[in-house]
Design a protein around this motif. Sequence first.
Motif, PDB file in Angstrom:
ATOM      1  N   ARG A  17      21.790  34.396  58.821  1.00  0.00           N
ATOM      2  CA  ARG A  17      21.602  35.535  59.710  1.00  0.00           C
ATOM      3  C   ARG A  17      22.373  35.358  61.011  1.00  0.00           C
ATOM      4  O   ARG A  17      22.363  34.317  61.643  1.00  0.00           O
ATOM      5  CB  ARG A  17      20.113  35.713  60.045  1.00  0.00           C
ATOM      6  CG  ARG A  17      19.778  37.123  60.561  1.00  0.00           C
ATOM      7  CD  ARG A  17      18.693  37.107  61.612  1.00  0.00           C
ATOM      8  NE  ARG A  17      19.130  36.471  62.837  1.00  0.00           N
ATOM      9  CZ  ARG A  17      19.895  37.060  63.760  1.00  0.00           C
ATOM     10  NH1 ARG A  17      20.353  38.293  63.589  1.00  0.00           N
ATOM     11  NH2 ARG A  17      20.245  36.414  64.858  1.00  0.00           N
ATOM     12  N   HIS A  18      23.070  36.404  61.416  1.00  0.00           N
ATOM     13  CA  HIS A  18      23.713  36.414  62.726  1.00  0.00           C
ATOM     14  C   HIS A  18      23.723  37.845  63.238  1.00  0.00           C
ATOM     15  O   HIS A  18      23.491  38.796  62.479  1.00  0.00           O
ATOM     16  CB  HIS A  18      25.134  35.843  62.658  1.00  0.00           C
ATOM     17  CG  HIS A  18      26.152  36.781  62.097  1.00  0.00           C
ATOM     18  ND1 HIS A  18      26.169  37.156  60.767  1.00  0.00           N
ATOM     19  CD2 HIS A  18      27.176  37.446  62.683  1.00  0.00           C
ATOM     20  CE1 HIS A  18      27.182  37.991  60.559  1.00  0.00           C
ATOM     21  NE2 HIS A  18      27.796  38.197  61.698  1.00  0.00           N
ATOM     22  N   THR A  20      25.147  40.807  63.643  1.00  0.00           N
ATOM     23  CA  THR A  20      26.306  41.471  63.044  1.00  0.00           C
ATOM     24  C   THR A  20      26.757  42.640  63.922  1.00  0.00           C
ATOM     25  O   THR A  20      26.007  43.582  64.148  1.00  0.00           O
ATOM     26  CB  THR A  20      25.956  41.981  61.634  1.00  0.00           C
ATOM     27  OG1 THR A  20      25.441  40.886  60.860  1.00  0.00           O
ATOM     28  CG2 THR A  20      27.177  42.549  60.941  1.00  0.00           C
ATOM     29  N   PHE A  23      29.398  46.457  60.408  1.00  0.00           N
ATOM     30  CA  PHE A  23      29.036  46.342  59.003  1.00  0.00           C
ATOM     31  C   PHE A  23      30.110  46.984  58.129  1.00  0.00           C
ATOM     32  O   PHE A  23      30.941  47.767  58.599  1.00  0.00           O
ATOM     33  CB  PHE A  23      27.695  47.027  58.750  1.00  0.00           C
ATOM     34  CG  PHE A  23      26.548  46.442  59.521  1.00  0.00           C
ATOM     35  CD1 PHE A  23      25.776  45.420  58.988  1.00  0.00           C
ATOM     36  CD2 PHE A  23      26.226  46.910  60.792  1.00  0.00           C
ATOM     37  CE1 PHE A  23      24.713  44.873  59.693  1.00  0.00           C
ATOM     38  CE2 PHE A  23      25.168  46.380  61.511  1.00  0.00           C
ATOM     39  CZ  PHE A  23      24.414  45.352  60.954  1.00  0.00           C
ATOM     40  N   GLN A  77      27.740  49.025  65.516  1.00  0.00           N
ATOM     41  CA  GLN A  77      26.691  49.066  64.493  1.00  0.00           C
ATOM     42  C   GLN A  77      26.321  50.490  64.067  1.00  0.00           C
ATOM     43  O   GLN A  77      26.129  50.763  62.881  1.00  0.00           O
ATOM     44  CB  GLN A  77      25.433  48.343  64.996  1.00  0.00           C
ATOM     45  CG  GLN A  77      25.615  46.856  65.215  1.00  0.00           C
ATOM     46  CD  GLN A  77      26.060  46.531  66.641  1.00  0.00           C
ATOM     47  OE1 GLN A  77      26.579  47.377  67.351  1.00  0.00           O
ATOM     48  NE2 GLN A  77      25.852  45.283  67.059  1.00  0.00           N
ATOM     49  N   ALA A 160      17.555  38.664  55.758  1.00  0.00           N
ATOM     50  CA  ALA A 160      18.459  37.525  55.575  1.00  0.00           C
ATOM     51  C   ALA A 160      18.164  36.788  54.276  1.00  0.00           C
ATOM     52  O   ALA A 160      19.083  36.298  53.609  1.00  0.00           O
ATOM     53  CB  ALA A 160      18.350  36.578  56.764  1.00  0.00           C
ATOM     54  N   ASP A 165      22.366  41.702  56.182  1.00  0.00           N
ATOM     55  CA  ASP A 165      22.626  41.388  57.585  1.00  0.00           C
ATOM     56  C   ASP A 165      21.876  42.334  58.515  1.00  0.00           C
ATOM     57  O   ASP A 165      21.442  43.429  58.113  1.00  0.00           O
ATOM     58  CB  ASP A 165      24.127  41.490  57.867  1.00  0.00           C
ATOM     59  CG  ASP A 165      24.910  40.397  57.172  1.00  0.00           C
ATOM     60  OD1 ASP A 165      24.710  39.221  57.536  1.00  0.00           O
ATOM     61  OD2 ASP A 165      25.701  40.715  56.270  1.00  0.00           O
ATOM     62  N   SER A 166      21.763  41.905  59.774  1.00  0.00           N
ATOM     63  CA  SER A 166      21.050  42.721  60.752  1.00  0.00           C
ATOM     64  C   SER A 166      21.546  42.399  62.149  1.00  0.00           C
ATOM     65  O   SER A 166      22.230  41.399  62.374  1.00  0.00           O
ATOM     66  CB  SER A 166      19.541  42.455  60.671  1.00  0.00           C
ATOM     67  OG  SER A 166      19.254  41.101  60.991  1.00  0.00           O
ATOM     68  N   CYS A 167      21.170  43.264  63.090  1.00  0.00           N
ATOM     69  CA  CYS A 167      21.461  42.998  64.501  1.00  0.00           C
ATOM     70  C   CYS A 167      20.429  43.712  65.361  1.00  0.00           C
ATOM     71  O   CYS A 167      20.333  44.946  65.325  1.00  0.00           O
ATOM     72  CB  CYS A 167      22.865  43.490  64.865  1.00  0.00           C
ATOM     73  SG  CYS A 167      23.337  43.070  66.573  1.00  0.00           S
ATOM     74  N   TYR A 202      25.624  45.220  55.494  1.00  0.00           N
ATOM     75  CA  TYR A 202      26.360  44.064  54.983  1.00  0.00           C
ATOM     76  C   TYR A 202      27.573  43.816  55.870  1.00  0.00           C
ATOM     77  O   TYR A 202      28.348  44.741  56.150  1.00  0.00           O
ATOM     78  CB  TYR A 202      26.795  44.306  53.530  1.00  0.00           C
ATOM     79  CG  TYR A 202      25.621  44.437  52.581  1.00  0.00           C
ATOM     80  CD1 TYR A 202      25.027  43.298  52.029  1.00  0.00           C
ATOM     81  CD2 TYR A 202      25.095  45.684  52.252  1.00  0.00           C
ATOM     82  CE1 TYR A 202      23.943  43.410  51.168  1.00  0.00           C
ATOM     83  CE2 TYR A 202      24.016  45.805  51.388  1.00  0.00           C
ATOM     84  CZ  TYR A 202      23.445  44.663  50.850  1.00  0.00           C
ATOM     85  OH  TYR A 202      22.362  44.776  50.001  1.00  0.00           O
ATOM     86  N   ARG A 203      27.725  42.585  56.318  1.00  0.00           N
ATOM     87  CA  ARG A 203      28.771  42.230  57.276  1.00  0.00           C
ATOM     88  C   ARG A 203      30.161  42.601  56.774  1.00  0.00           C
ATOM     89  O   ARG A 203      30.469  42.501  55.577  1.00  0.00           O
ATOM     90  CB  ARG A 203      28.708  40.735  57.585  1.00  0.00           C
ATOM     91  CG  ARG A 203      29.011  39.842  56.387  1.00  0.00           C
ATOM     92  CD  ARG A 203      28.739  38.367  56.683  1.00  0.00           C
ATOM     93  NE  ARG A 203      27.318  38.106  56.886  1.00  0.00           N
ATOM     94  CZ  ARG A 203      26.809  36.902  57.186  1.00  0.00           C
ATOM     95  NH1 ARG A 203      27.605  35.849  57.313  1.00  0.00           N
ATOM     96  NH2 ARG A 203      25.509  36.751  57.355  1.00  0.00           N
ATOM     97  N   GLU A 206      33.044  37.533  58.440  1.00  0.00           N
ATOM     98  CA  GLU A 206      32.219  36.351  58.634  1.00  0.00           C
ATOM     99  C   GLU A 206      32.164  35.982  60.116  1.00  0.00           C
ATOM    100  O   GLU A 206      33.103  36.277  60.872  1.00  0.00           O
ATOM    101  CB  GLU A 206      32.776  35.170  57.829  1.00  0.00           C
ATOM    102  CG  GLU A 206      32.644  35.335  56.326  1.00  0.00           C
ATOM    103  CD  GLU A 206      31.198  35.480  55.878  1.00  0.00           C
ATOM    104  OE1 GLU A 206      30.342  34.738  56.393  1.00  0.00           O
ATOM    105  OE2 GLU A 206      30.930  36.354  55.026  1.00  0.00           O
TER     106      GLU A 206
END
Length: 224
Positions: A17-18, A20, A23, A77, A160, A165-167, A202-203, A206
């Motif tokens: 998890r980071h 993001t 996406f 985002q 995750a 992915d999330s932010c 989804y990222r 990377e």
Amino acid sequence: MHHEQTKQQILEAFQFRHATKSFDPTKKITSEDFSFILETARLSPSSFGYEPWNLLVIQNEALRNEIRNVSWGAQGQLPTASHYVIFLARTGEQMQPDGAHVQHMMDVLGLTDEAKAGRTKRYGLFLEEDFQIGRNEKAMADWSAKQAYIALGNMMSTAAQIGIDSCPIEGFDQQAVEQLLEQHDLLDRSVFTVPVMVAFGYRSDEPKREKQRRSLDEIVTFID
């Protein structure tokens, strides 16, 4: 062995998890997976079990663009996220012992009249004496927001663990977002505030570097 594998899988999800920033707009979360993420929010704990939050899932492109205009921290985002969630936190008036939401939650919890009376007294003492926030509208709204962050963290961790992915996003003009939602009949500002938003998807790229955190020795003190 299963216990150790589970621990390793959880840690791998936290490493994965980071925050993001952008996406892949061509990749969408399935309704089944997103319902699963939402369910972990629904099952999240809250103080006294009063669940002082609601969620808005903003999928409308035009509304996302309006929100983007007053959300400097969601520029990448909002146009690209598969799902975009706005957390609503109850106002202080709603969370008073005799407030509409608190009374409703005691019914949800299935309390008897006797149990309701005892809980109302204990809750009132908590607000007035333990935390001393009962007469402060801003402090009460902030307390509701603290509960919402528990659900937020659970949603992101859950995502995750299934490769989503999330932010979390606080970079927005809170008053402007609340006014905008009220204009669209999505928010009553006497009932809710907007403490935080979160994007899922989804990222597209990377992370540029590995996760950097303080060591356990720096943040944890054991008192034996």
